[in-house]
Design an enzyme around this catalytic site. Structure first.
Site, short mmCIF file in Angstrom:
data_model
loop_
_atom_site.label_atom_id
_atom_site.label_comp_id
_atom_site.label_asym_id
_atom_site.label_seq_id
_atom_site.Cartn_x
_atom_site.Cartn_y
_atom_site.Cartn_z
N CYS A 55 -99.00 55.73 -16.85
CA CYS A 55 -99.55 56.48 -17.99
C CYS A 55 -99.38 55.67 -19.27
O CYS A 55 -98.42 54.94 -19.42
CB CYS A 55 -98.82 57.81 -18.15
SG CYS A 55 -99.03 58.90 -16.77
N ASP A 82 -107.75 29.92 -25.05
CA ASP A 82 -108.11 31.33 -24.88
C ASP A 82 -106.83 31.98 -24.35
O ASP A 82 -106.13 31.39 -23.50
CB ASP A 82 -109.23 31.45 -23.85
CG ASP A 82 -109.73 32.87 -23.71
OD1 ASP A 82 -110.88 33.13 -24.06
OD2 ASP A 82 -108.96 33.73 -23.21
N THR A 115 -110.33 34.29 -30.16
CA THR A 115 -111.63 34.50 -30.81
C THR A 115 -111.59 34.22 -32.31
O THR A 115 -112.55 33.71 -32.88
CB THR A 115 -112.08 35.97 -30.60
OG1 THR A 115 -112.13 36.21 -29.20
CG2 THR A 115 -113.43 36.25 -31.20
#
Ligand code: ASP
Length: 347
Positions: free
Chosen positions: A280, A59, A15
């Site tokens: 986690c 990208d 981006t």
């Protein structure tokens, strides 16, 4: 340093260097030479900046191991000429890419800072300027004739992290990354404050070694309640599979049914390396802490400790190339090689 540091910007895509195509409204990569034009402030920095870009900006969803090699080759070719490197990639896979690059470069003595942005550089509210300018400042920071940072890092939204400890946590917030198991190496506010005691310093001045061989016959297998043995078996029977990052629950727990354990054991007996990594975001695997991880330990599953999934898959690709014995593989995986996990060893 008495002279101005030389910094190389390596633009791969993402981006940060994109513009809106007003016909389709989709973001599209543009010619990198414009990036310096878009930020005239870069000329005010106390360093010399050169840039190089991928022929076709990508990208980061299209990132792969060939591009990893292209990045390390650019660094290798320019290592002597430049004092620091800032690598611009898309943020989507930046944690994977920067983790892999940290393993591919041995004896690193110079800063390699990955950064990007959530909004394109031309956008009025862009986060790209701060990310890029501070990354360059980090790459230029010297103390007593030595770079303050000489490891692979990721800078985003006022924080500098050890790259192989990072995870992308938001597709919208400017604070897109976190490093749950290791504190930031620097924080940027009114001052750029380095946590120098956390930053690795290579003790001996050894020559940079660039490892360009990665084994990509690997997979990430995330457990979920209800996962069928058929799915697990099909994945473990992928032809030529060499390694699995097994995302388990909590502190490294998995079903202890005989059929599930037997599938894992058959794979390990065939030579497939299985790494236990927790789903986690923070904390670590403690095999044997619960009954539901004891069998994993007994059949030879490797303990990923507090490594991220992104870093585990990169380390697997890197270590599998080395033809290590089973014991050595386990030893090196469970030991910190680039600060990617917390162990009893010093870095
Ligand atoms: N899709 C983009 C990429 O990863 C997003 C970004 O640059 O942040 O290349």
């Amino acid at each position: 340093m008495t002279r101005k540091p030389n910094i190389l910007l390596i633009y791969t895509g993402g981006t940060i260097g994109m513009m809106k195509d007003y016909k389709t409204n989709a973001l599209k990569a543009f010619d990198f030479s414009q990036i310096v034009e878009k930020i005239p402030e870069l000329q005010q920095l106390n360093c010399k900046i050169e840039s190089v870009s991928f022929e076709d900006a990508i990208d980061s969803s299209n990132m792969n191991t060939k591009y990893y090699i292209s990045i390390v080759e650019i660094i290798e070719e320019n290592y002597k000429k430049f004092d620091g490197f800032v690598v611009l990639t898309g943020s989507d896979t930046m944690a994977y890419t920067s983790s892999a690059i940290s393993f591919m470069l041995e004896n690193l003595q110079k800063p390699i800072i990955f950064t990007g942005s959530q909004l394109p550089i031309g956008d009025l509210r862009t986060d790209a300027k701060e990310n890029l300018i501070t990354s360059i400042e980090v790459a230029c920071a010297y103390k007593n004739g030595k770079p303050i940072v000489s490891e692979v890092c990721l800078y985003f939204e006022y924080k500098l992290y050890r790259a192989n400890r990072t995870t992308k946590i938001s597709s919208e917030l400017f604070e897109a990354f976190t490093s749950m198991n290791f504190p930031p190496l620097a924080e940027s506010g009114v001052h750029l404050k380095f946590n120098e005691h956390l930053i690795h310093q290579e003790e001996q001045e050894e020559t940079l070694i660039v490892r360009k061989h990665l084994v990509d016959e690997v997979v990430i297998l995330k457990l979920f309640p209800g996962i069928s043995n058929l799915v697990v078996e099909s994945i473990l029977n992928i032809p030529n599979l060499k390694g699995v990052v097994l995302e388990t629950y909590g502190s490294g727990n998995a079903p202890n049914s005989e059929s599930f354990i037997c599938l894992l054991k058959t794979a390990i007996d065939k030579g497939i390396k299985i790494i236990n990594v927790t789903q986690c975001k923070s904390g670590r695997v403690m095999m044997g802490h619960y009954d539901t991880s004891l069998l994993l330990l007994e059949i030879g599953v490797i303990n990923g400790r507090d490594i991220t999934t992104e870093s585990a898959i990169a380390k697997l690709m890197y270590l599998l190339d080395k033809n290590l014995s089973d014991d050595d593989f386990k030893h090196f995986f469970e030991k910190s090689l680039r600060g990617e996990l917390t162990d009893n060893y010093h870095f």
